[in-house]
Design a protein around this motif. Sequence first.
Motif, PDB file in Angstrom:
ATOM      1  N   LEU A   9      -3.595  -5.792   4.484  1.00 38.37           N
ATOM      2  CA  LEU A   9      -3.059  -4.616   5.194  1.00 38.37           C
ATOM      3  C   LEU A   9      -1.551  -4.480   4.956  1.00 38.37           C
ATOM      4  O   LEU A   9      -1.042  -3.368   4.790  1.00 38.37           O
ATOM      5  N   ALA A  10      -0.848  -5.621   4.927  1.00 35.71           N
ATOM      6  CA  ALA A  10       0.607  -5.560   4.700  1.00 35.71           C
ATOM      7  C   ALA A  10       0.912  -5.005   3.305  1.00 35.71           C
ATOM      8  O   ALA A  10       1.806  -4.170   3.140  1.00 35.71           O
ATOM      9  N   LEU A  11       0.151  -5.435   2.311  1.00 34.31           N
ATOM     10  CA  LEU A  11       0.375  -4.914   0.960  1.00 34.31           C
ATOM     11  C   LEU A  11      -0.008  -3.439   0.894  1.00 34.31           C
ATOM     12  O   LEU A  11       0.709  -2.606   0.325  1.00 34.31           O
ATOM     13  N   HIS A  12      -1.141  -3.123   1.501  1.00 26.95           N
ATOM     14  CA  HIS A  12      -1.628  -1.742   1.489  1.00 26.95           C
ATOM     15  C   HIS A  12      -0.609  -0.797   2.141  1.00 26.95           C
ATOM     16  O   HIS A  12      -0.363   0.300   1.643  1.00 26.95           O
ATOM     17  N   ARG A  13       0.012  -1.254   3.249  1.00 30.37           N
ATOM     18  CA  ARG A  13       0.925  -0.385   4.010  1.00 30.37           C
ATOM     19  C   ARG A  13       2.394  -0.629   3.635  1.00 30.37           C
ATOM     20  O   ARG A  13       3.287  -0.366   4.424  1.00 30.37           O
ATOM     21  N   ASP A  14       2.635  -1.168   2.428  1.00 26.91           N
ATOM     22  CA  ASP A  14       3.990  -1.221   1.833  1.00 26.91           C
ATOM     23  C   ASP A  14       4.958  -2.147   2.568  1.00 26.91           C
ATOM     24  O   ASP A  14       6.186  -1.959   2.481  1.00 26.91           O
ATOM     25  N   ILE A  15       4.467  -3.128   3.300  1.00 25.29           N
ATOM     26  CA  ILE A  15       5.373  -3.951   4.111  1.00 25.29           C
ATOM     27  C   ILE A  15       6.430  -4.680   3.263  1.00 25.29           C
ATOM     28  O   ILE A  15       7.594  -4.744   3.677  1.00 25.29           O
ATOM     29  N   PRO A  16       6.107  -5.219   2.056  1.00 22.87           N
ATOM     30  CA  PRO A  16       7.195  -5.840   1.285  1.00 22.87           C
ATOM     31  C   PRO A  16       8.345  -4.858   1.031  1.00 22.87           C
ATOM     32  O   PRO A  16       9.517  -5.230   1.102  1.00 22.87           O
ATOM     33  N   HIS A  17       8.004  -3.583   0.755  1.00 21.85           N
ATOM     34  CA  HIS A  17       9.059  -2.581   0.527  1.00 21.85           C
ATOM     35  C   HIS A  17       9.867  -2.346   1.806  1.00 21.85           C
ATOM     36  O   HIS A  17      11.096  -2.264   1.767  1.00 21.85           O
ATOM     37  N   TYR A  18       9.188  -2.240   2.935  1.00 25.28           N
ATOM     38  CA  TYR A  18       9.911  -1.954   4.181  1.00 25.28           C
ATOM     39  C   TYR A  18      10.802  -3.127   4.604  1.00 25.28           C
ATOM     40  O   TYR A  18      11.877  -2.918   5.169  1.00 25.28           O
ATOM     41  N   LEU A  19      10.348  -4.357   4.326  1.00 28.23           N
ATOM     42  CA  LEU A  19      11.207  -5.515   4.650  1.00 28.23           C
ATOM     43  C   LEU A  19      12.486  -5.469   3.804  1.00 28.23           C
ATOM     44  O   LEU A  19      13.589  -5.712   4.314  1.00 28.23           O
ATOM     45  N   ALA A  20      12.301  -5.129   2.516  1.00 28.63           N
ATOM     46  CA  ALA A  20      13.480  -5.039   1.635  1.00 28.63           C
ATOM     47  C   ALA A  20      14.391  -3.901   2.102  1.00 28.63           C
ATOM     48  O   ALA A  20      15.620  -4.051   2.142  1.00 28.63           O
ATOM     49  N   ASP A  21      13.775  -2.785   2.484  1.00 32.95           N
ATOM     50  CA  ASP A  21      14.579  -1.642   2.957  1.00 32.95           C
ATOM     51  C   ASP A  21      15.374  -2.030   4.202  1.00 32.95           C
ATOM     52  O   ASP A  21      16.555  -1.708   4.330  1.00 32.95           O
ATOM     53  N   GLN A  22      14.708  -2.740   5.109  1.00 30.46           N
ATOM     54  CA  GLN A  22      15.400  -3.091   6.358  1.00 30.46           C
ATOM     55  C   GLN A  22      16.603  -3.996   6.067  1.00 30.46           C
ATOM     56  O   GLN A  22      17.684  -3.817   6.631  1.00 30.46           O
ATOM     57  N   ARG A  23      16.400  -4.973   5.152  1.00 30.92           N
ATOM     58  CA  ARG A  23      17.515  -5.868   4.803  1.00 30.92           C
ATOM     59  C   ARG A  23      18.670  -5.063   4.210  1.00 30.92           C
ATOM     60  O   ARG A  23      19.835  -5.402   4.388  1.00 30.92           O
ATOM     61  N   ALA A  24      18.331  -3.969   3.526  1.00 33.20           N
ATOM     62  CA  ALA A  24      19.377  -3.119   2.919  1.00 33.20           C
ATOM     63  C   ALA A  24      19.835  -2.030   3.898  1.00 33.20           C
ATOM     64  O   ALA A  24      20.574  -1.117   3.503  1.00 33.20           O
ATOM     65  N   ARG A  25      19.363  -2.097   5.159  1.00 35.89           N
ATOM     66  CA  ARG A  25      19.701  -1.132   6.209  1.00 35.89           C
ATOM     67  C   ARG A  25      19.323   0.297   5.803  1.00 35.89           C
ATOM     68  O   ARG A  25      20.023   1.260   6.068  1.00 35.89           O
ATOM     69  N   LEU A  26      18.143   0.388   5.167  1.00 34.89           N
ATOM     70  CA  LEU A  26      17.651   1.704   4.715  1.00 34.89           C
ATOM     71  C   LEU A  26      16.515   2.172   5.617  1.00 34.89           C
ATOM     72  O   LEU A  26      15.679   1.366   6.055  1.00 34.89           O
ATOM     73  N   TRP A  27      16.432   3.463   5.828  1.00 34.25           N
ATOM     74  CA  TRP A  27      15.312   4.093   6.571  1.00 34.25           C
ATOM     75  C   TRP A  27      14.646   5.023   5.564  1.00 34.25           C
ATOM     76  O   TRP A  27      15.150   6.113   5.279  1.00 34.25           O
ATOM     77  N   ALA A  28      13.546   4.578   4.969  1.00 38.46           N
ATOM     78  CA  ALA A  28      12.992   5.328   3.836  1.00 38.46           C
ATOM     79  C   ALA A  28      11.473   5.391   3.906  1.00 38.46           C
ATOM     80  O   ALA A  28      10.778   4.593   3.282  1.00 38.46           O
ATOM     81  N   PRO A  29      10.962   6.345   4.714  1.00 35.49           N
ATOM     82  CA  PRO A  29       9.500   6.416   4.862  1.00 35.49           C
ATOM     83  C   PRO A  29       8.807   6.739   3.538  1.00 35.49           C
ATOM     84  O   PRO A  29       9.328   7.492   2.722  1.00 35.49           O
ATOM     85  N   ARG A  30       7.629   6.141   3.362  1.00 32.75           N
ATOM     86  CA  ARG A  30       6.783   6.425   2.192  1.00 32.75           C
ATOM     87  C   ARG A  30       5.522   7.117   2.701  1.00 32.75           C
ATOM     88  O   ARG A  30       5.189   6.935   3.880  1.00 32.75           O
ATOM     89  N   PRO A  31       4.777   7.772   1.840  1.00 31.41           N
ATOM     90  CA  PRO A  31       3.518   8.397   2.291  1.00 31.41           C
ATOM     91  C   PRO A  31       2.585   7.322   2.850  1.00 31.41           C
ATOM     92  O   PRO A  31       2.516   6.213   2.319  1.00 31.41           O
ATOM     93  N   VAL A  32       1.901   7.664   3.932  1.00 31.69           N
ATOM     94  CA  VAL A  32       0.954   6.695   4.519  1.00 31.69           C
ATOM     95  C   VAL A  32      -0.298   6.672   3.649  1.00 31.69           C
ATOM     96  O   VAL A  32      -0.879   7.709   3.337  1.00 31.69           O
ATOM     97  N   ARG A  33      -0.704   5.464   3.259  1.00 29.31           N
ATOM     98  CA  ARG A  33      -1.843   5.319   2.352  1.00 29.31           C
ATOM     99  C   ARG A  33      -3.134   5.154   3.163  1.00 29.31           C
ATOM    100  O   ARG A  33      -3.127   4.498   4.195  1.00 29.31           O
ATOM    101  N   ARG A  34      -4.229   5.731   2.675  1.00 31.85           N
ATOM    102  CA  ARG A  34      -5.533   5.582   3.357  1.00 31.85           C
ATOM    103  C   ARG A  34      -6.313   4.440   2.714  1.00 31.85           C
ATOM    104  O   ARG A  34      -6.465   4.396   1.487  1.00 31.85           O
ATOM    105  N   ALA A  35      -6.836   3.554   3.545  1.00 32.31           N
ATOM    106  CA  ALA A  35      -7.641   2.453   3.001  1.00 32.31           C
ATOM    107  C   ALA A  35      -8.808   2.994   2.181  1.00 32.31           C
ATOM    108  O   ALA A  35      -9.169   2.443   1.135  1.00 32.31           O
ATOM    109  N   ALA A  36      -9.383   4.091   2.642  1.00 31.46           N
ATOM    110  CA  ALA A  36     -10.566   4.634   1.970  1.00 31.46           C
ATOM    111  C   ALA A  36     -10.263   5.059   0.525  1.00 31.46           C
ATOM    112  O   ALA A  36     -11.178   5.209  -0.282  1.00 31.46           O
ATOM    113  N   ASP A  37      -8.987   5.237   0.209  1.00 31.25           N
ATOM    114  CA  ASP A  37      -8.621   5.638  -1.160  1.00 31.25           C
ATOM    115  C   ASP A  37      -8.287   4.438  -2.039  1.00 31.25           C
ATOM    116  O   ASP A  37      -7.846   4.623  -3.176  1.00 31.25           O
TER     117      ASP A  37
END
Length: 317
Positions: free
Chosen positions: A113-141
Amino acid sequence: MMSSRMSENFEVTYCADPARGATWKQIFRDELPQTTFRIWPEAGTPESVEYLIAWTPPPGIAASFPNLKVLFSTGAGIDQLDLGNIPDGVQVVRMIDPNLTSGMVEFATMGVLALHRDIPHYLADQRARLWAPRPVRRAADHIVGIMGLGVLGRAVADALKPFNFTLKGWSASPKSIDGMRTFAGIEELPAFLSDCDILVCLLPLTSETESLLCDTTFKLLPRGARLLNLGRGRHLVEEDLLLALESGQIDCAMLDVLRAEPPEAGHPLLGHPRVIVTPHIASTTHPVTAAQRVCALIKQHRRGLPLEDAIDRRRGY
Ligand code: NAP
Ligand code: GLV
Protein backbone atom coordinates in the motif's frame (compact mmCIF):
# COMPACT_ATOMS: atom_id res chain seq x y z
CA MET A 1 2.11 -42.88 22.78
CA MET A 2 5.86 -43.10 21.96
CA SER A 3 7.05 -45.21 19.06
CA SER A 4 8.65 -48.45 20.24
CA ARG A 5 11.80 -47.36 18.38
CA MET A 6 12.27 -44.20 20.40
CA SER A 7 13.06 -43.91 24.09
CA GLU A 8 11.46 -41.24 26.25
CA ASN A 9 14.86 -40.07 27.49
CA PHE A 10 16.01 -37.41 25.11
CA GLU A 11 17.28 -33.86 25.41
CA VAL A 12 16.57 -30.72 23.47
CA THR A 13 19.22 -28.00 23.09
CA TYR A 14 18.24 -24.45 22.20
CA CYS A 15 20.97 -22.31 20.66
CA ALA A 16 19.55 -18.87 19.92
CA ASP A 17 18.67 -15.68 21.79
CA PRO A 18 18.83 -16.66 25.52
CA ALA A 19 16.13 -14.18 26.61
CA ARG A 20 13.64 -15.78 24.21
CA GLY A 21 15.04 -19.16 25.26
CA ALA A 22 13.52 -18.70 28.72
CA THR A 23 10.07 -18.54 27.09
CA TRP A 24 10.85 -21.61 24.99
CA LYS A 25 11.91 -23.47 28.14
CA GLN A 26 8.61 -22.63 29.85
CA ILE A 27 6.58 -23.89 26.86
CA PHE A 28 8.61 -27.13 26.79
CA ARG A 29 7.97 -27.55 30.54
CA ASP A 30 4.23 -27.31 29.85
CA GLU A 31 4.08 -29.35 26.63
CA LEU A 32 6.83 -31.95 27.09
CA PRO A 33 7.42 -32.09 30.86
CA GLN A 34 9.53 -35.24 30.68
CA THR A 35 12.05 -33.59 28.33
CA THR A 36 15.31 -31.97 29.41
CA PHE A 37 15.55 -28.59 27.67
CA ARG A 38 18.90 -26.81 27.81
CA ILE A 39 19.91 -23.38 26.61
CA TRP A 40 23.30 -23.46 24.90
CA PRO A 41 26.10 -23.35 26.09
CA GLU A 42 24.72 -25.19 29.14
CA ALA A 43 26.28 -28.65 28.86
CA GLY A 44 24.01 -31.65 29.18
CA THR A 45 24.55 -35.17 27.99
CA PRO A 46 25.54 -34.62 24.35
CA GLU A 47 24.67 -38.23 23.38
CA SER A 48 21.10 -37.64 24.60
CA VAL A 49 20.50 -34.54 22.51
CA GLU A 50 18.15 -35.57 19.69
CA TYR A 51 16.70 -32.14 18.84
CA LEU A 52 18.54 -28.88 18.28
CA ILE A 53 16.74 -25.55 17.90
CA ALA A 54 18.91 -22.83 16.38
CA TRP A 55 19.18 -19.94 13.95
CA THR A 56 22.78 -21.01 13.32
CA PRO A 57 23.90 -24.14 15.18
CA PRO A 58 27.15 -24.28 17.13
CA PRO A 59 30.12 -25.48 15.04
CA GLY A 60 30.80 -29.19 14.69
CA ILE A 61 27.32 -30.46 15.48
CA ALA A 62 28.08 -33.96 14.15
CA ALA A 63 30.77 -34.42 16.80
CA SER A 64 29.00 -32.45 19.54
CA PHE A 65 25.63 -34.22 19.17
CA PRO A 66 26.27 -37.70 17.76
CA ASN A 67 22.62 -38.77 18.08
CA LEU A 68 21.02 -35.61 16.71
CA LYS A 69 17.85 -36.38 14.72
CA VAL A 70 16.32 -33.01 13.91
CA LEU A 71 17.59 -29.45 13.56
CA PHE A 72 14.78 -26.89 13.89
CA SER A 73 15.49 -23.46 12.39
CA THR A 74 14.13 -20.63 14.52
CA GLY A 75 13.36 -18.78 11.27
CA ALA A 76 11.28 -19.45 8.16
CA GLY A 77 14.40 -19.27 6.02
CA ILE A 78 17.17 -21.84 6.30
CA ASP A 79 19.77 -20.18 4.05
CA GLN A 80 21.80 -19.21 7.14
CA LEU A 81 22.53 -22.93 7.70
CA ASP A 82 25.51 -24.64 6.13
CA LEU A 83 23.69 -27.78 5.00
CA GLY A 84 27.02 -29.36 3.99
CA ASN A 85 28.01 -29.45 7.66
CA ILE A 86 24.78 -31.01 8.87
CA PRO A 87 24.94 -34.82 8.76
CA ASP A 88 22.70 -36.40 6.09
CA GLY A 89 20.72 -38.29 8.70
CA VAL A 90 19.65 -35.08 10.46
CA GLN A 91 16.36 -33.66 9.21
CA VAL A 92 16.19 -29.88 8.91
CA VAL A 93 12.86 -28.25 9.73
CA ARG A 94 12.02 -24.64 8.95
CA MET A 95 9.76 -22.44 11.05
CA ILE A 96 6.09 -22.12 10.25
CA ASP A 97 4.60 -20.03 13.03
CA PRO A 98 1.18 -18.33 12.84
CA ASN A 99 2.60 -15.15 14.38
CA LEU A 100 5.48 -15.07 11.89
CA THR A 101 2.93 -15.36 9.09
CA SER A 102 0.59 -12.69 10.47
CA GLY A 103 3.55 -10.34 11.04
CA MET A 104 4.60 -10.77 7.41
CA VAL A 105 1.03 -10.24 6.22
CA GLU A 106 0.87 -6.94 8.14
CA PHE A 107 4.23 -5.74 6.86
CA ALA A 108 3.76 -6.82 3.25
CA THR A 109 0.28 -5.25 3.08
CA MET A 110 1.66 -2.04 4.53
CA GLY A 111 4.57 -2.14 2.05
CA VAL A 112 2.41 -2.77 -1.02
CA LEU A 113 0.00 0.00 0.00
CA ALA A 114 2.87 2.40 0.79
CA LEU A 115 4.43 1.81 -2.62
CA HIS A 116 1.07 1.98 -4.35
CA ARG A 117 0.20 5.31 -2.64
CA ASP A 118 3.62 6.93 -3.37
CA ILE A 119 4.79 7.05 0.25
CA PRO A 120 8.55 6.96 -0.62
CA HIS A 121 7.96 10.09 -2.75
CA TYR A 122 5.99 11.85 -0.01
CA LEU A 123 8.65 11.09 2.61
CA ALA A 124 11.28 12.61 0.33
CA ASP A 125 9.03 15.60 -0.34
CA GLN A 126 8.47 16.17 3.36
CA ARG A 127 12.23 16.09 4.06
CA ALA A 128 12.59 18.73 1.32
CA ARG A 129 9.68 20.71 2.90
CA LEU A 130 7.63 20.27 -0.28
CA TRP A 131 3.83 20.01 -0.56
CA ALA A 132 3.33 18.23 -3.87
CA PRO A 133 0.17 16.16 -4.29
CA ARG A 134 0.18 13.41 -6.92
CA PRO A 135 -2.89 11.82 -8.54
CA VAL A 136 -4.48 9.24 -6.24
CA ARG A 137 -3.93 5.78 -7.70
CA ARG A 138 -6.67 3.10 -7.70
CA ALA A 139 -5.67 -0.38 -6.59
CA ALA A 140 -8.05 -1.80 -9.18
CA ASP A 141 -5.86 -0.29 -11.92
CA HIS A 142 -2.66 -1.91 -10.68
CA ILE A 143 -1.06 -5.32 -10.75
CA VAL A 144 0.86 -6.81 -7.82
CA GLY A 145 3.14 -9.73 -8.57
CA ILE A 146 4.27 -12.00 -5.74
CA MET A 147 7.43 -14.05 -6.22
CA GLY A 148 7.11 -17.09 -3.96
CA LEU A 149 3.74 -18.69 -3.33
CA GLY A 150 4.64 -20.58 -0.17
CA VAL A 151 3.30 -20.11 3.33
CA LEU A 152 4.09 -16.38 3.38
CA GLY A 153 3.45 -15.48 -0.27
CA ARG A 154 0.02 -17.08 -0.25
CA ALA A 155 -0.96 -15.47 3.06
CA VAL A 156 0.09 -12.08 1.68
CA ALA A 157 -1.91 -12.69 -1.52
CA ASP A 158 -5.01 -13.50 0.56
CA ALA A 159 -4.59 -10.30 2.56
CA LEU A 160 -4.27 -8.18 -0.60
CA LYS A 161 -7.41 -9.53 -2.27
CA PRO A 162 -9.89 -7.13 -0.59
CA PHE A 163 -8.01 -4.12 -1.99
CA ASN A 164 -8.89 -5.17 -5.55
CA PHE A 165 -5.38 -5.20 -6.97
CA THR A 166 -4.98 -7.63 -9.83
CA LEU A 167 -2.79 -10.35 -8.33
CA LYS A 168 -0.20 -12.51 -10.06
CA GLY A 169 2.08 -15.09 -8.50
CA TRP A 170 5.24 -16.96 -9.45
CA SER A 171 6.57 -20.18 -7.96
CA ALA A 172 8.82 -23.11 -8.83
CA SER A 173 5.99 -25.57 -9.47
CA PRO A 174 2.61 -24.75 -11.06
CA LYS A 175 -0.21 -23.68 -8.74
CA SER A 176 -3.88 -22.98 -9.04
CA ILE A 177 -4.95 -20.26 -6.61
CA ASP A 178 -8.35 -18.57 -6.56
CA GLY A 179 -8.23 -14.91 -7.51
CA MET A 180 -4.75 -14.80 -8.98
CA ARG A 181 -2.97 -15.67 -12.22
CA THR A 182 -0.05 -17.96 -11.53
CA PHE A 183 3.20 -18.65 -13.36
CA ALA A 184 5.90 -21.23 -12.70
CA GLY A 185 9.53 -21.73 -13.45
CA ILE A 186 12.15 -19.56 -15.10
CA GLU A 187 10.54 -19.96 -18.55
CA GLU A 188 7.36 -18.24 -17.34
CA LEU A 189 9.20 -15.47 -15.48
CA PRO A 190 9.02 -12.95 -18.38
CA ALA A 191 5.24 -13.40 -18.74
CA PHE A 192 4.85 -13.05 -14.98
CA LEU A 193 6.90 -9.85 -14.82
CA SER A 194 5.58 -8.20 -17.99
CA ASP A 195 2.84 -6.10 -16.36
CA CYS A 196 3.62 -6.10 -12.61
CA ASP A 197 3.34 -2.56 -11.23
CA ILE A 198 4.52 -3.73 -7.82
CA LEU A 199 6.85 -6.71 -7.43
CA VAL A 200 7.00 -8.42 -4.04
CA CYS A 201 9.79 -10.91 -3.33
CA LEU A 202 8.97 -13.63 -0.82
CA LEU A 203 11.30 -16.29 -2.19
CA PRO A 204 13.69 -18.44 -0.20
CA LEU A 205 17.37 -17.81 -0.93
CA THR A 206 18.79 -20.66 -3.00
CA SER A 207 21.36 -20.97 -5.76
CA GLU A 208 18.46 -20.47 -8.22
CA THR A 209 16.99 -17.38 -6.60
CA GLU A 210 20.19 -15.59 -5.59
CA SER A 211 20.58 -12.28 -7.49
CA LEU A 212 17.30 -12.83 -9.32
CA LEU A 213 16.30 -9.20 -8.68
CA CYS A 214 18.76 -7.82 -11.20
CA ASP A 215 18.95 -5.67 -14.31
CA THR A 216 17.51 -8.42 -16.55
CA THR A 217 14.50 -8.86 -14.28
CA PHE A 218 13.97 -5.11 -13.90
CA LYS A 219 13.96 -4.69 -17.69
CA LEU A 220 11.18 -7.29 -17.96
CA LEU A 221 8.98 -5.15 -15.69
CA PRO A 222 6.96 -2.21 -17.00
CA ARG A 223 8.80 1.11 -16.76
CA GLY A 224 8.28 2.71 -13.35
CA ALA A 225 7.55 -0.52 -11.48
CA ARG A 226 7.98 -0.59 -7.70
CA LEU A 227 9.86 -3.20 -5.68
CA LEU A 228 9.25 -4.68 -2.22
CA ASN A 229 11.98 -7.12 -1.16
CA LEU A 230 10.99 -9.11 1.91
CA GLY A 231 13.00 -12.24 1.13
CA ARG A 232 16.76 -12.00 1.57
CA GLY A 233 19.29 -9.30 0.70
CA ARG A 234 21.11 -11.64 -1.66
CA HIS A 235 18.04 -11.85 -3.90
CA LEU A 236 18.86 -8.31 -5.00
CA VAL A 237 21.79 -6.99 -7.02
CA GLU A 238 21.96 -3.66 -5.25
CA GLU A 239 24.03 -1.86 -7.90
CA ASP A 240 21.43 -2.86 -10.53
CA LEU A 241 18.65 -1.41 -8.39
CA LEU A 242 20.55 1.87 -8.03
CA LEU A 243 20.93 2.07 -11.81
CA ALA A 244 17.27 1.15 -12.38
CA LEU A 245 16.20 3.88 -9.92
CA GLU A 246 18.44 6.32 -11.73
CA SER A 247 16.98 5.47 -15.15
CA GLY A 248 13.38 5.42 -13.87
CA GLN A 249 12.91 1.75 -14.79
CA ILE A 250 12.21 1.21 -11.09
CA ASP A 251 10.30 4.13 -9.58
CA CYS A 252 10.79 3.38 -5.89
CA ALA A 253 11.46 0.51 -3.52
CA MET A 254 11.09 -0.81 -0.01
CA LEU A 255 13.79 -3.16 1.20
CA ASP A 256 13.54 -5.03 4.48
CA VAL A 257 16.71 -6.96 3.76
CA LEU A 258 20.14 -6.02 2.40
CA ARG A 259 23.15 -8.04 1.27
CA ALA A 260 25.15 -6.94 4.34
CA GLU A 261 23.18 -6.63 7.57
CA PRO A 262 23.80 -4.22 9.14
CA PRO A 263 24.87 -2.21 6.10
CA GLU A 264 27.72 0.30 6.22
CA ALA A 265 26.54 3.76 7.23
CA GLY A 266 27.41 5.08 3.76
CA HIS A 267 25.41 2.42 1.88
CA PRO A 268 23.85 4.26 -1.10
CA LEU A 269 20.44 2.60 -0.71
CA LEU A 270 20.18 3.79 2.93
CA GLY A 271 20.25 7.41 1.82
CA HIS A 272 18.35 7.05 -1.45
CA PRO A 273 15.37 9.44 -1.57
CA ARG A 274 13.06 6.90 -3.24
CA VAL A 275 13.98 3.88 -1.14
CA ILE A 276 12.65 2.95 2.29
CA VAL A 277 14.93 0.56 4.16
CA THR A 278 13.93 -1.34 7.29
CA PRO A 279 16.32 -3.50 9.33
CA HIS A 280 15.03 -7.02 8.57
CA ILE A 281 11.99 -6.65 10.81
CA ALA A 282 9.17 -7.55 8.42
CA SER A 283 8.38 -10.44 10.70
CA THR A 284 9.93 -12.54 13.42
CA THR A 285 9.17 -15.81 15.09
CA HIS A 286 7.09 -15.45 18.23
CA PRO A 287 8.71 -17.51 21.02
CA VAL A 288 5.43 -18.85 22.44
CA THR A 289 3.79 -20.02 19.23
CA ALA A 290 7.11 -21.13 17.72
CA ALA A 291 7.91 -23.27 20.78
CA GLN A 292 4.40 -24.72 20.71
CA ARG A 293 4.88 -25.61 17.04
CA VAL A 294 8.23 -27.31 17.70
CA CYS A 295 6.76 -29.26 20.66
CA ALA A 296 3.91 -30.48 18.42
CA LEU A 297 6.43 -31.56 15.77
CA ILE A 298 8.61 -33.37 18.32
CA LYS A 299 5.53 -35.24 19.57
CA GLN A 300 4.75 -36.27 15.97
CA HIS A 301 8.34 -37.35 15.45
CA ARG A 302 8.36 -39.43 18.65
CA ARG A 303 5.27 -41.22 17.32
CA GLY A 304 7.24 -42.10 14.18
CA LEU A 305 5.18 -39.79 11.93
CA PRO A 306 6.79 -37.88 9.03
CA LEU A 307 8.01 -34.44 10.07
CA GLU A 308 5.86 -31.65 8.67
CA ASP A 309 7.80 -28.53 7.62
CA ALA A 310 11.01 -30.51 6.89
CA ILE A 311 12.97 -28.94 4.06
CA ASP A 312 14.03 -30.73 0.90
CA ARG A 313 17.83 -30.53 1.02
CA ARG A 314 18.16 -30.94 -2.76
CA ARG A 315 15.92 -27.91 -3.43
CA GLY A 316 17.50 -25.96 -0.57
CA TYR A 317 14.21 -24.79 0.97
P1 NAP B 1 8.05 -21.46 1.47
O1 NAP B 1 6.74 -21.80 2.09
O2 NAP B 1 9.12 -22.49 1.41
O3 NAP B 1 7.73 -20.92 0.01
C1 NAP B 1 8.72 -20.63 -0.92
C2 NAP B 1 8.07 -20.31 -2.25
O4 NAP B 1 9.09 -19.89 -3.17
C3 NAP B 1 7.36 -21.51 -2.88
O5 NAP B 1 6.17 -21.11 -3.51
C4 NAP B 1 8.37 -21.98 -3.93
O6 NAP B 1 7.79 -22.63 -5.05
C5 NAP B 1 8.95 -20.65 -4.37
N1 NAP B 1 10.27 -20.85 -4.99
C6 NAP B 1 11.38 -21.43 -4.46
N2 NAP B 1 12.37 -21.48 -5.37
C7 NAP B 1 11.86 -20.93 -6.49
C8 NAP B 1 12.39 -20.72 -7.79
N3 NAP B 1 13.65 -21.08 -8.12
N4 NAP B 1 11.59 -20.14 -8.72
C9 NAP B 1 10.32 -19.79 -8.43
N5 NAP B 1 9.76 -19.98 -7.20
C10 NAP B 1 10.53 -20.53 -6.26
O7 NAP B 1 8.70 -20.20 2.20
P2 NAP B 1 7.97 -19.10 3.10
O8 NAP B 1 7.70 -19.62 4.47
O9 NAP B 1 6.83 -18.53 2.34
O10 NAP B 1 9.15 -18.02 3.27
C11 NAP B 1 9.75 -17.41 2.14
C12 NAP B 1 10.99 -16.64 2.54
O11 NAP B 1 10.64 -15.42 3.21
C13 NAP B 1 11.94 -17.30 3.53
O12 NAP B 1 12.73 -18.30 2.93
C14 NAP B 1 12.76 -16.12 4.02
O13 NAP B 1 13.88 -15.94 3.17
C15 NAP B 1 11.81 -14.95 3.87
N6 NAP B 1 11.44 -14.37 5.17
C16 NAP B 1 11.76 -13.09 5.43
C17 NAP B 1 11.40 -12.51 6.64
C18 NAP B 1 11.70 -11.09 6.93
O14 NAP B 1 11.51 -10.65 8.07
N7 NAP B 1 12.12 -10.30 5.97
C19 NAP B 1 10.69 -13.26 7.59
C20 NAP B 1 10.38 -14.58 7.29
C21 NAP B 1 10.77 -15.13 6.07
P3 NAP B 1 7.02 -24.04 -4.86
O15 NAP B 1 5.77 -23.71 -4.08
O16 NAP B 1 6.71 -24.48 -6.24
O17 NAP B 1 7.97 -24.94 -4.10
C1 GLV C 1 13.42 -14.31 9.02
O1 GLV C 1 13.99 -13.68 8.20
C2 GLV C 1 13.04 -15.69 8.87
O2 GLV C 1 13.52 -16.35 7.94
O3 GLV C 1 12.26 -16.17 9.72
